[in-house]
Motif scaffolding. Sequence first.
Motif, PDB file in Angstrom:
ATOM      1  N   UNK A  13       0.837  -1.208   0.000  1.00  0.00           N
ATOM      2  CA  UNK A  13       0.000   0.000   0.000  1.00  0.00           C
ATOM      3  C   UNK A  13       0.869   1.255   0.000  1.00  0.00           C
ATOM      4  N   UNK A  14       1.965   1.218   0.734  1.00  0.00           N
ATOM      5  CA  UNK A  14       2.884   2.370   0.737  1.00  0.00           C
ATOM      6  C   UNK A  14       3.480   2.576  -0.644  1.00  0.00           C
ATOM      7  N   UNK A  15       3.888   1.456  -1.270  1.00  0.00           N
ATOM      8  CA  UNK A  15       4.489   1.554  -2.599  1.00  0.00           C
ATOM      9  C   UNK A  15       3.500   2.095  -3.626  1.00  0.00           C
ATOM     10  N   UNK A  16       2.226   1.748  -3.457  1.00  0.00           N
ATOM     11  CA  UNK A  16       1.221   2.243  -4.401  1.00  0.00           C
ATOM     12  C   UNK A  16       1.051   3.749  -4.310  1.00  0.00           C
ATOM     13  N   UNK A  17       1.482   4.312  -3.190  1.00  0.00           N
ATOM     14  CA  UNK A  17       1.368   5.755  -3.018  1.00  0.00           C
ATOM     15  C   UNK A  17       2.567   6.502  -3.592  1.00  0.00           C
ATOM     16  N   UNK A  18       3.538   5.783  -4.167  1.00  0.00           N
ATOM     17  CA  UNK A  18       4.742   6.439  -4.689  1.00  0.00           C
ATOM     18  C   UNK A  18       4.415   7.497  -5.737  1.00  0.00           C
ATOM     19  N   UNK A  19       3.529   7.140  -6.672  1.00  0.00           N
ATOM     20  CA  UNK A  19       3.174   8.106  -7.712  1.00  0.00           C
ATOM     21  C   UNK A  19       2.558   9.359  -7.108  1.00  0.00           C
ATOM     22  N   UNK A  20       1.716   9.171  -6.085  1.00  0.00           N
ATOM     23  CA  UNK A  20       1.109  10.330  -5.430  1.00  0.00           C
ATOM     24  C   UNK A  20       2.146  11.186  -4.728  1.00  0.00           C
ATOM     25  N   UNK A  21       3.111  10.550  -4.084  1.00  0.00           N
ATOM     26  CA  UNK A  21       4.171  11.294  -3.392  1.00  0.00           C
ATOM     27  C   UNK A  21       4.994  12.089  -4.394  1.00  0.00           C
ATOM     28  N   UNK A  22       5.420  11.416  -5.465  1.00  0.00           N
ATOM     29  CA  UNK A  22       6.256  12.079  -6.477  1.00  0.00           C
ATOM     30  C   UNK A  22       5.485  13.194  -7.159  1.00  0.00           C
ATOM     31  N   UNK A  23       4.228  12.924  -7.526  1.00  0.00           N
ATOM     32  CA  UNK A  23       3.425  13.949  -8.203  1.00  0.00           C
ATOM     33  C   UNK A  23       3.213  15.153  -7.298  1.00  0.00           C
ATOM     34  N   UNK A  24       2.982  14.925  -6.013  1.00  0.00           N
ATOM     35  CA  UNK A  24       2.804  16.035  -5.072  1.00  0.00           C
ATOM     36  C   UNK A  24       4.065  16.882  -4.988  1.00  0.00           C
ATOM     37  N   UNK A  25       5.217  16.225  -4.943  1.00  0.00           N
ATOM     38  CA  UNK A  25       6.488  16.960  -4.894  1.00  0.00           C
ATOM     39  C   UNK A  25       6.693  17.781  -6.167  1.00  0.00           C
ATOM     40  N   UNK A  26       6.382  17.174  -7.308  1.00  0.00           N
ATOM     41  CA  UNK A  26       6.526  17.885  -8.584  1.00  0.00           C
ATOM     42  C   UNK A  26       5.612  19.106  -8.624  1.00  0.00           C
ATOM     43  N   UNK A  27       4.369  18.937  -8.186  1.00  0.00           N
ATOM     44  CA  UNK A  27       3.419  20.061  -8.182  1.00  0.00           C
ATOM     45  C   UNK A  27       3.879  21.176  -7.244  1.00  0.00           C
ATOM     46  N   UNK A  28       4.403  20.801  -6.084  1.00  0.00           N
ATOM     47  CA  UNK A  28       4.917  21.814  -5.153  1.00  0.00           C
ATOM     48  C   UNK A  28       6.076  22.581  -5.764  1.00  0.00           C
ATOM     49  N   UNK A  29       6.954  21.876  -6.457  1.00  0.00           N
ATOM     50  CA  UNK A  29       8.088  22.532  -7.122  1.00  0.00           C
ATOM     51  C   UNK A  29       7.592  23.498  -8.188  1.00  0.00           C
ATOM     52  N   UNK A  30       6.615  23.058  -8.988  1.00  0.00           N
ATOM     53  CA  UNK A  30       6.073  23.915 -10.052  1.00  0.00           C
ATOM     54  C   UNK A  30       5.400  25.150  -9.459  1.00  0.00           C
ATOM     55  N   UNK A  31       4.572  24.937  -8.439  1.00  0.00           N
ATOM     56  CA  UNK A  31       3.853  26.064  -7.834  1.00  0.00           C
ATOM     57  C   UNK A  31       4.815  27.043  -7.166  1.00  0.00           C
ATOM     58  N   UNK A  32       5.811  26.509  -6.448  1.00  0.00           N
ATOM     59  CA  UNK A  32       6.779  27.388  -5.796  1.00  0.00           C
ATOM     60  C   UNK A  32       7.580  28.192  -6.794  1.00  0.00           C
ATOM     61  N   UNK A  33       8.056  27.535  -7.860  1.00  0.00           N
ATOM     62  CA  UNK A  33       8.838  28.236  -8.875  1.00  0.00           C
ATOM     63  C   UNK A  33       7.975  29.255  -9.613  1.00  0.00           C
ATOM     64  N   UNK A  34       6.721  28.897  -9.898  1.00  0.00           N
ATOM     65  CA  UNK A  34       5.830  29.828 -10.601  1.00  0.00           C
ATOM     66  C   UNK A  34       5.544  31.058  -9.740  1.00  0.00           C
ATOM     67  N   UNK A  35       5.270  30.822  -8.456  1.00  0.00           N
ATOM     68  CA  UNK A  35       5.006  31.954  -7.556  1.00  0.00           C
ATOM     69  C   UNK A  35       6.219  32.873  -7.477  1.00  0.00           C
ATOM     70  N   UNK A  36       7.401  32.291  -7.356  1.00  0.00           N
ATOM     71  CA  UNK A  36       8.619  33.088  -7.243  1.00  0.00           C
ATOM     72  C   UNK A  36       8.865  33.876  -8.528  1.00  0.00           C
ATOM     73  N   UNK A  37       8.541  33.262  -9.676  1.00  0.00           N
ATOM     74  CA  UNK A  37       8.711  33.954 -10.957  1.00  0.00           C
ATOM     75  C   UNK A  37       7.752  35.138 -11.073  1.00  0.00           C
ATOM     76  N   UNK A  38       6.491  34.914 -10.751  1.00  0.00           N
ATOM     77  CA  UNK A  38       5.489  35.978 -10.872  1.00  0.00           C
ATOM     78  C   UNK A  38       5.789  37.140  -9.940  1.00  0.00           C
ATOM     79  N   UNK A  39       6.312  36.847  -8.746  1.00  0.00           N
ATOM     80  CA  UNK A  39       6.584  37.920  -7.782  1.00  0.00           C
ATOM     81  C   UNK A  39       7.870  38.678  -8.074  1.00  0.00           C
ATOM     82  N   UNK A  40       8.545  38.297  -9.153  1.00  0.00           N
ATOM     83  CA  UNK A  40       9.677  39.108  -9.583  1.00  0.00           C
ATOM     84  C   UNK A  40      11.042  38.574  -9.234  1.00  0.00           C
ATOM     85  N   UNK A  41      11.136  37.441  -8.555  1.00  0.00           N
ATOM     86  CA  UNK A  41      12.410  36.784  -8.256  1.00  0.00           C
ATOM     87  C   UNK A  41      13.416  37.749  -7.650  1.00  0.00           C
TER      88      UNK A  41
END
Length: 278
Positions: A13-41
Amino acid sequence: MAVKSPRPGAVDRVLRHDNGIVLSCVLLIILGASWYTVTGIGMNMTAIDMTRMAGPVGSPMQMATEVRWTPTYVVLIFLMWWIMMIAMMTPSAAPTVLLFTAIKRMGPDKARASRLSLYFLTGYLVAWAAFSAFATGAQWGLELIGLSDGPMMTIKSKAFAGSVLIAAGLYQLSNLKTACLRHCRSPAQFLADHNRPGAYGAFRTGALHGAFCLGCCWALMLLLFVGGVMNLYWIVGIAIYVALEKLMPRARWLVPLTGVALIAAGIWLVANLQIAAG
């Protein structure tokens, strides 16, 4: 005292959650980088302000402020480019990262599939850090020779802007572009050929995938100098186009059509300049 073993199926069951863990990390990276870009870096103005003030291609708005390339400013510009590349390129890399996770779950590394996927993504982003260092140097050089406006971070010569458009269009039609794009469009084949075990292997595979992606997209990223490095219309437009290139392999007409369009736009820009000068 006996050690209590995990309940049957708990590990699965833990292993089945790997995709969710990785996808969540990827989304956080995208959102953080996008926010930092929009606010002027870290700049004095946000990307929204820079977009609002953008002028026509080759004719950026003139500002009274002057840019000084101190070591702190160099680091800031590098981070600007890298975080912007992370925001632009990570979405189109997400399917390959998830596929890498799925492959690792089926092999001897299944217990650490999520961690290895993050190593893979780190390698991919390091490749774009190399491009960001190059882009920082290019921006500095263009300002030194007077071809770029420092505060607006945009090419201020219509002739040179047109030349960049033509060069990007020609690269779209090149064999090197086609070869690199083939790897980006076929993540399963790429991973079958280049997947390696362990943490270093994951990082190496990610860096190699980033190198192919860089070979595919670097000329398109240089178009940011034409439209404005912090112009959100160009940032979002190029990011969407890159994703379409990589995620729509059947649309083989898209790349050559874009190449012809860029060449035509560049010629039109230079020709209008010549007509105005005549």
